[in-house]
Design a protein around this motif. Structure first.
Motif, PDB file in Angstrom:
ATOM      1  N   ILE A 207       0.951  -1.133  -0.106  1.00  0.00           N
ATOM      2  CA  ILE A 207      -0.073  -0.084  -0.089  1.00  0.00           C
ATOM      3  C   ILE A 207       0.893   1.264  -0.160  1.00  0.00           C
ATOM      4  N   VAL A 208       0.749   2.128  -1.021  1.00  0.00           N
ATOM      5  CA  VAL A 208       1.614   3.318  -1.270  1.00  0.00           C
ATOM      6  C   VAL A 208       0.955   4.631  -0.900  1.00  0.00           C
ATOM      7  N   ASP A 209       1.643   5.327  -0.296  1.00  0.00           N
ATOM      8  CA  ASP A 209       1.059   6.768  -0.091  1.00  0.00           C
ATOM      9  C   ASP A 209       2.283   7.768   0.033  1.00  0.00           C
ATOM     10  N   LEU A 210       2.015   8.981  -0.490  1.00  0.00           N
ATOM     11  CA  LEU A 210       3.147   9.874  -0.690  1.00  0.00           C
ATOM     12  C   LEU A 210       3.235  10.516   0.608  1.00  0.00           C
ATOM     13  N   ASN A 211       2.416  10.474   1.466  1.00  0.00           N
ATOM     14  CA  ASN A 211       2.414  10.963   2.836  1.00  0.00           C
ATOM     15  C   ASN A 211       3.030  10.303   3.762  1.00  0.00           C
ATOM     16  N   GLN A 212       4.267  10.805   4.266  1.00  0.00           N
ATOM     17  CA  GLN A 212       5.148  10.214   5.039  1.00  0.00           C
ATOM     18  C   GLN A 212       4.505   9.742   6.403  1.00  0.00           C
ATOM     19  N   ALA A 213       3.803  10.725   6.852  1.00  0.00           N
ATOM     20  CA  ALA A 213       3.073  10.608   8.264  1.00  0.00           C
ATOM     21  C   ALA A 213       1.904   9.648   8.261  1.00  0.00           C
ATOM     22  N   ARG A 214       1.296   9.347   7.267  1.00  0.00           N
ATOM     23  CA  ARG A 214       0.295   8.174   7.241  1.00  0.00           C
ATOM     24  C   ARG A 214       0.834   7.042   7.059  1.00  0.00           C
ATOM     25  N   VAL A 215       1.919   6.879   6.031  1.00  0.00           N
ATOM     26  CA  VAL A 215       2.757   5.543   6.097  1.00  0.00           C
ATOM     27  C   VAL A 215       3.364   5.231   7.674  1.00  0.00           C
ATOM     28  N   ASP A 216       3.811   6.298   8.198  1.00  0.00           N
ATOM     29  CA  ASP A 216       4.485   5.925   9.575  1.00  0.00           C
ATOM     30  C   ASP A 216       3.291   5.545  10.609  1.00  0.00           C
ATOM     31  N   ALA A 217       2.060   5.871  10.352  1.00  0.00           N
ATOM     32  CA  ALA A 217       0.984   5.899  11.227  1.00  0.00           C
ATOM     33  C   ALA A 217       0.602   4.174  10.873  1.00  0.00           C
ATOM     34  N   TRP A 218       0.544   3.758   9.484  1.00  0.00           N
ATOM     35  CA  TRP A 218       0.380   2.523   9.179  1.00  0.00           C
ATOM     36  C   TRP A 218       1.216   1.544   9.822  1.00  0.00           C
ATOM     37  N   ASN A 219       2.515   1.843   9.962  1.00  0.00           N
ATOM     38  CA  ASN A 219       3.464   1.096  10.550  1.00  0.00           C
ATOM     39  C   ASN A 219       3.734   1.206  11.894  1.00  0.00           C
ATOM     40  N   ASP A 220       3.112   1.958  12.507  1.00  0.00           N
ATOM     41  CA  ASP A 220       3.142   2.229  13.963  1.00  0.00           C
ATOM     42  C   ASP A 220       3.263   1.085  14.885  1.00  0.00           C
ATOM     43  N   ALA A 221       4.157   0.894  15.694  1.00  0.00           N
ATOM     44  CA  ALA A 221       4.375  -0.334  16.630  1.00  0.00           C
ATOM     45  C   ALA A 221       3.129  -0.550  17.408  1.00  0.00           C
ATOM     46  N   ASP A 222       2.342   0.393  17.787  1.00  0.00           N
ATOM     47  CA  ASP A 222       1.197   0.309  18.611  1.00  0.00           C
ATOM     48  C   ASP A 222      -0.063   0.251  17.740  1.00  0.00           C
ATOM     49  N   PHE A 223       0.071   0.283  16.475  1.00  0.00           N
ATOM     50  CA  PHE A 223      -1.198   0.288  15.596  1.00  0.00           C
ATOM     51  C   PHE A 223      -2.192   1.283  15.935  1.00  0.00           C
ATOM     52  N   HIS A 224      -1.390   2.477  15.848  1.00  0.00           N
ATOM     53  CA  HIS A 224      -2.374   3.805  16.103  1.00  0.00           C
ATOM     54  C   HIS A 224      -2.405   4.302  14.382  1.00  0.00           C
ATOM     55  N   LEU A 225      -3.546   3.377  13.723  1.00  0.00           N
ATOM     56  CA  LEU A 225      -3.682   3.782  12.499  1.00  0.00           C
ATOM     57  C   LEU A 225      -4.214   4.935  11.889  1.00  0.00           C
ATOM     58  N   PRO A 226      -4.299   5.359  10.511  1.00  0.00           N
ATOM     59  CA  PRO A 226      -4.375   6.956  10.319  1.00  0.00           C
ATOM     60  C   PRO A 226      -6.162   6.623  10.340  1.00  0.00           C
ATOM     61  N   ILE A 227      -6.896   5.547   9.912  1.00  0.00           N
ATOM     62  CA  ILE A 227      -8.075   5.383   9.672  1.00  0.00           C
ATOM     63  C   ILE A 227      -8.567   4.266  10.847  1.00  0.00           C
ATOM     64  N   TYR A 228      -9.918   5.110  11.286  1.00  0.00           N
ATOM     65  CA  TYR A 228     -10.759   4.083  12.098  1.00  0.00           C
ATOM     66  C   TYR A 228     -11.564   3.382  11.619  1.00  0.00           C
ATOM     67  N   GLU A 229     -11.749   2.099  11.315  1.00  0.00           N
ATOM     68  CA  GLU A 229     -12.498   1.308  10.802  1.00  0.00           C
ATOM     69  C   GLU A 229     -12.819  -0.066  11.771  1.00  0.00           C
ATOM     70  N   PRO A 230     -13.690  -0.407  12.341  1.00  0.00           N
ATOM     71  CA  PRO A 230     -13.899  -1.597  13.174  1.00  0.00           C
ATOM     72  C   PRO A 230     -13.300  -2.895  12.241  1.00  0.00           C
ATOM     73  N   GLY A 231     -12.306  -3.544  12.969  1.00  0.00           N
ATOM     74  CA  GLY A 231     -11.754  -4.785  12.422  1.00  0.00           C
ATOM     75  C   GLY A 231     -10.394  -4.454  11.558  1.00  0.00           C
ATOM     76  N   LEU A 232     -10.270  -3.293  11.451  1.00  0.00           N
ATOM     77  CA  LEU A 232      -9.009  -2.891  10.501  1.00  0.00           C
ATOM     78  C   LEU A 232      -7.555  -3.246  11.094  1.00  0.00           C
ATOM     79  N   GLU A 233      -7.692  -3.031  12.462  1.00  0.00           N
ATOM     80  CA  GLU A 233      -6.576  -3.258  13.257  1.00  0.00           C
ATOM     81  C   GLU A 233      -6.032  -4.508  13.080  1.00  0.00           C
ATOM     82  N   ASP A 234      -7.128  -5.363  13.365  1.00  0.00           N
ATOM     83  CA  ASP A 234      -6.998  -7.018  13.576  1.00  0.00           C
ATOM     84  C   ASP A 234      -6.290  -7.441  12.205  1.00  0.00           C
ATOM     85  N   VAL A 235      -6.758  -6.889  11.109  1.00  0.00           N
ATOM     86  CA  VAL A 235      -6.352  -7.301   9.903  1.00  0.00           C
ATOM     87  C   VAL A 235      -4.830  -7.086   9.434  1.00  0.00           C
TER      88      VAL A 235
END
Length: 479
Positions: free
Chosen positions: A44-72
């Protein structure tokens, strides 16, 4: 009806579907493909470094809230799911590329206010053409006007490198925010549109084989490219039409003493109609319904079908009327003035279980309250405060942020939002609003204390026993 594979065999064609091993995409939908297809690498590619960092966050603080997404993401990230800002490498490595970019309604120029702005689609297409050195399957994932794929193909063919070919598919998403992951796990259907050429059918089979890893084959629909593009607009338009229809009836219910819950239940018991999307509310929002209907209006007008355009335009006009009608009800009920009064608005997202605020009814309501010089307290459990301020500024461009902050307070809880307020407005159907201590809220409010339920969420009789004056959308009760 024969399958695509059988059709190819019968035509004695040498084309074989590409065995997809690597996918590049620009949205979180493909995270489910990674989970269900461990043999396919998904980037999954994104030019926004902050969003990519959030996707890769060690504590899974993802940039999008969607029920079930964190588990995936937890299950697939680092195994075969990767997030990167290196768009070019993602394009070069992939066998199949999902183009999933924003297609907002144009704000200026030809078709302003109705047509989709395809600037991001064209930029993504040109980037693929410039970078790709091997043949690719390009999948149009964004909601786009009919025949957009034709423009994409023209750009790709005009800019492709020698011996590099592109096959374009349409694969629109039929997801509801708040249930998107479950919708992906068990879709009603997966729609794949292609040119009805040997090459197009072969590319269609390649993508069908990806989904077949978890989706029953009879739920994978293969259609023509233009039918697929139009089906997405048509589906959203008809869902929105149901909401506007029940909302129109809610106005009649309030005027006659009927109960919209009872009316919608009676209607929904008809097997030809069914109960879904017959829930009256203060109005629909989100990134798709209004945008897609306006797109359909523009398409109809451009095809010289003014009656068709007027028909679909009315769905949007009914939605705007419902929001205006609700805010007017608040003013009328509060003794025809809310100047200087404090209104608590509970919910800012356009629906529960999402942080998305696009076209949220709450924005319109708050703008109307501010124009009446009321003070507004806002609470939403998932929407970032910065997003609320941005949306309110966009809705009232004549007011500076400093002016807005004199009238608006963003609160950290429903309890604090309701303190010293004269009225509470339910704008989003968050479940937590049903379970808060309404007796304690009543004790902290000005009297008489009013509740305006714009989502048919609360038990009006319980609230009345506490002491509230209650107005519920679509019910003809009198105070």
């Amino acid at each position: 009806m024969e399958s695509i594979t059988e059709h190819l065999k019968h035509q004695n064609l040498a084309l074989s579907p590409v065995n997809v091993k690597k996918i590049c995409c620009s949205g979180p939908t493909c995270a489910v493909i990674a989970l269900k297809c461990p043999h396919i690498q998904v980037t999954i590619v994104d030019l926004n470094q902050a969003r990519v960092d959030a996707w890769n966050d060690a504590d899974f603080h993802l940039p999008i809230y969607e029920p079930g997404l964190e588990d995936v993401v937890r299950h697939a990230r680092g195994r075969n799911l990767f997030f990167s800002t290196d768009v070019d490498k993602g394009i070069q490595d992939a066998d199949l590329i999902f183009v999933s970019v924003n297609t907002p309604t144009k704000k200026s120029g030809v078709g302003a206010g109705f047509a989709a702005d395809l600037n991001y689609v064209e930029l993504a297409t040109r980037r693929i053409a410039a970078v790709a050195s091997t043949s690719k399957i390009i999948v149009e994932k964004s909601t786009v006007p009919c025949r957009t794929a034709e423009s994409m193909r023209t750009i790709l063919e005009a800019n492709s490198k020698p011996a590099c070919r592109f096959d374009i598919l349409s694969n629109p998403e039929f997801l509801a925010e708040g249930t998107a992951i479950n919708d992906l796990f068990a879709p009603d259907r997966v729609l794949i549109g292609s040119l009805q050429t040997p090459e197009g059918l072969s590319a269609c089979e390649s993508l069908s084989q990806v989904y077949a890893n978890w989706v029953p084959k009879d739920c994978i629909l293969n259609v023509g490219l233009w039918s697929s593009e139009l089906s997405k607009l048509a589906a959203n338009a008809m869902l929105a039409q149901r909401i506007s229809s029940i909302n129109a009836l809610s106005a009649i219910c309030e005027a006659t003493g009927a109960n919209i819950d009872e009316v919608s239940y009676a209607i929904g018991c008809d097997s030809r109609i069914g109960p879904k999307f017959l829930k009256a509310s203060v109005g629909f929002g989100g990134s798709c319904f209004q945008k897609d209907i306006l797109n359909l209006v523009y398409l109809s007008e451009s095809l010289h079908l003014p009656e068709v355009a007027a028909y679909w335009r009315q769905v949007v006009e009914m939605n705007e009327y419902q929001k205006r009608r609700f805010s007017k009800t608040v003013v009328d009920t509060l003794f025809n003035t809310i100047t200087g009064k404090r209104i608590a608005v509970l919910g800012f997202a356009f629906k529960a279980d999402t942080g998305d605020t696009r076209e949220s009814a709450a924005i319109t309501l708050i703008r109307d309250f501010l124009s009446e010089r009321a003070f507004v307290n806002i609470y939403d459990p998932k929407v970032e405060h910065a997003q609320i301020w941005q949306d309110l500024q966009d809705a009232s461009p004549q007011q500076s942020l400093q002016q807005l902050q004199k009238q608006v307070t963003i609160c950290s809880s429903a309890m604090s939002a309701c303190k010293n307020a004269e009225a509470v407005v339910i704008a989003t159907e968050w479940k937590e609003f049903k379970n808060i201590n309404w007796e304690l809220i009543y004790a902290g409010m000005e009297k008489p204390a009013f509740v305006f339920d714009g989502r048919l969420l609360l038990d009006a009789e319980i609230l009345r026993k506490i002491g509230f004056k209650v107005v519920v959308i679509g019910r003809g009760e009198r105070l």
